[in-house]
Design a protein around this motif. Structure first.
Motif: not given
Length: 611
Positions: A94-110
């Motif tokens: 659950y924690g990994l998925l939550r982190f992945s959501t934010s990580l992918f979003s930040e990578l997209r913006e970057l």
């Protein structure tokens, strides 16, 4: 350079190519216009889309994992061992998925930041370049404040459009498809139909009301541009406002514009509140129906507590972004409108354009010739009528005459701010319409009557004649223009800021800066358009020798009101109502006892009491 009697250029002038008003461009057409700029960064676009899909898959996986965690924790026989092991794994996932959501979003913006900023920069630069390529007619008719606001909003619109569409609309659609697929596969179709019906009603309501509200937003933008234009125009004419003690009048005009904007803004806010209330009502009804169906399923044993939690989590995840759909849609519409205004500026027809096969001016011969030239800003009022004369290379020809006779129009046509409607103008035998504008203007230097300076340093304004010139070269030009001693006596010297349009300098000082700028450029052809009109008699006599020196071996056109400044010209033309009525040297024209002799006698008698 316009005299009080000369006609202002009109968009309907003869020979002009003023574009017809463009039809309303559709939003899709604006998007198609934007797409090529974005597609230059296609790999970044594709990478950003991939990260966006990854973020949404991870986001949808969170409620599914939450359901499994709740179901696992629901007491069952023979699960004492599992209670210690399974939740830990699920919690970590659950924690990994939550982190992945934010990580992918930040990578997209970057990844996509370079595409967004690059696109905005390229469009803004193209608009800037295009505005400089438009004719003098356009710039005399423009409203600077409103136009700069359109460019500012258009550039901001690129960021908003990309941000809202790529970061809000597209991810919501992806998430919606994933959620509907899971609901349809795991549960009955009722959940899917409730969600779809709610979304359709929500979108229809939002789009309909937002489209209706667009008129109020457009009115707000127009009134905002009007207020901005009035404020900028008033501040640019600060001295005129003070001369006539019209501060209260200007404040009243500005306040009237602000009051109209205020009323439009209140009306827009009222309709926005109505939109938000309707959206919330639709969301509330659909949420109640979904949770009622899920709760009934739990009571009937068709669904688990985990299913109920998952459905609730899905609805929250879906409706939170939908909650902002009205704002997002409105911003997208506004961004498209702002972007379209900037594209309209980019598509303004250039009245004066280079021919496809135009070559640079050869430059070997600096002889200038006006051959049977006729020109009118407006068809009803011709300015020049069959004007013919030649300025041999290295010689000086002066044009004198009353205000409104067309003297400054000669300079504008030579600079090719407008194209002649009859006849031709040649430099070294080449028709200036058949060579590049850049090469023509590179070969000409001008000291205008009305000198406008950049709000920068004295050095910058003089060096503008030849960007990249050294300080020594700038100082040499300033000495030749007899302004070096004045500059050196100021506290900051050449680093002195001249203020908006050079208002910190006197008229004579501004004109001497303009003379220094032209001397630094050192072109083969020079135009002096009332170059000493703002100087007193002493300074005029002092600088006359410098102007004569600057014109040495250059093809020179002198436009003058004071006849004393042109007595040494190789030929003097007397222009009246666009027609050359006399021509010859100073001595020849005096001997004729004609119009020039009358003007000379009049100016001598006016100067006599001052001597």
């Amino acid at each position: 350079m316009r005299r009080s009697g000369e006609a202002l250029p009109s968009s309907h002038a003869a020979g002009g190519q003023a574009p017809a008003p463009a039809g309303e461009r559709s939003d899709w057409a604006t998007l198609r216009r934007l797409f090529p700029y974005l597609w230059q960064y296609k790999w970044r676009v594709l990478a950003a889309l991939a990260f966006m899909v990854g973020a949404k898959v991870a986001n949808v996986g969170v409620p599914v994992l939450l359901k499994n965690l709740v179901d696992t924790m629901t007491p069952k026989p023979d699960m004492a061992q599992a209670l210690l092991i399974v939740p830990i794994g699920l919690l970590l996932a659950y924690g990994l998925l939550r982190f992945s959501t934010s990580l992918f979003s930040e990578l997209r913006e970057l990844i996509f930041a370079k595409a967004t900023e690059g696109t905005a920069r390229q469009i803004a630069l193209e608009v800037f370049r295009h505005l400089h390529s438009l004719s003098l007619r356009f710039h005399l008719e423009r409203q600077t404040g409103g136009m700069t606001r359109d460019i500012e909003r258009g550039t901001r619109g690129v960021h908003s459009l990309i941000s809202m569409s790529l970061y809000s609309i597209v991810p919501t659609i992806i998430e919606l498809v994933l959620v509907l697929t899971i609901l349809g596969v795991k549960f009955d179709a009722f959940f899917v139909w409730i969600t779809v019906a709610a979304l359709v009603l929500y979108i229809l309501f939002t789009v309909t009301v937002t489209e209706w509200r667009t008129q109020f937003r457009k009115t707000m933008n127009e009134l905002d541009s009007v207020a901005q234009s009035r404020a900028v125009d008033s501040l640019l004419n600060y001295e005129t406002v003070k001369y006539f003690n019209n501060e209260d009048f200007e404040a009243g005009r500005y306040d009237a514009s602000l009051d109209r904007y205020r009323k439009a803004a209140i009306k827009s806010q009222r309709t926005l509140s109505m939109l938000n209330t309707g959206q919330q009502a639709l969301i509330a009804v659909s949420l109640v129906l979904m949770l009622w169906r899920a709760t009934s399923g739990v009571v009937d044993g068709r669904m688990t507590l985990g299913d109920l939690v998952m459905v609730n989590a899905f609805m929250i995840q879906l409706y939170i972004p939908l909650n902002f759909l009205g704002v997002i849609y409105r911003e997208i519409k506004q961004s498209l409108t702002d972007l379209d205004k900037m594209f309209v500026l980019m598509e303004k027809e250039r009245e004066v354009r280079d021919s496809p096969d135009a070559q640079p001016l050869a430059g070997a011969d600096a002889t200038v010739r006006f051959d049977d030239v006729s020109f009118a800003y407006e068809p009803a009022r011709p300015i020049l009528k069959h004007v013919s004369f030649e300025i041999p290379a290295g010689k000086t020809v002066a044009v004198v005459g009353p205000s409104g006779s067309g003297k400054s129009t000669l300079a504008r046509l030579l600079y090719r701010f407008y194209d002649v409607q009859q006849g031709r103008i040649t430099i070294g035998g080449e028709d200036i319409r058949e060579v590049t504008q850049s090469s023509v203007r590179h070969a000409i230097g001008i000291v205008p009557q009305d000198t406008v300076l950049f709000n920068d340093t004295v050095e910058y304004n003089i060096a503008y004649g030849r960007p990249g010139a050294t300080r020594d070269e700038v100082e040499a030009a300033a000495r030749a223009a007899r302004i070096h001693d004045f500059i050196a006596a100021t506290p900051k010297g050449y680093d002195t800021t001249v203020g908006e349009r050079g208002l910190k300098l006197s008229g004579g000082e501004k004109q001497r800066v303009a003379i220094a700028r032209t001397l630094l450029k050192n072109p083969p052809i020079v135009i002096f358009d009332e170059a000493t009109s703002a100087l007193d008699s002493a300074n005029e006599r002092a600088i006359q020798s410098e102007l004569k020196s600057a014109a040495q071996d250059k093809t020179t056109l002198v436009i003058a009101h004071r006849l004393s400044t042109v007595v040494d010209a190789h030929e003097i033309l007397v222009l009246e109502s666009g027609v050359i009525v006399e021509r010859g040297t100073h001595a020849q024209l005096l001997a004729k006892q004609g119009r020039y002799a009358q003007m000379w006698a009049l100016q001598k008698s006016e100067a006599a009491p001052l001597m």
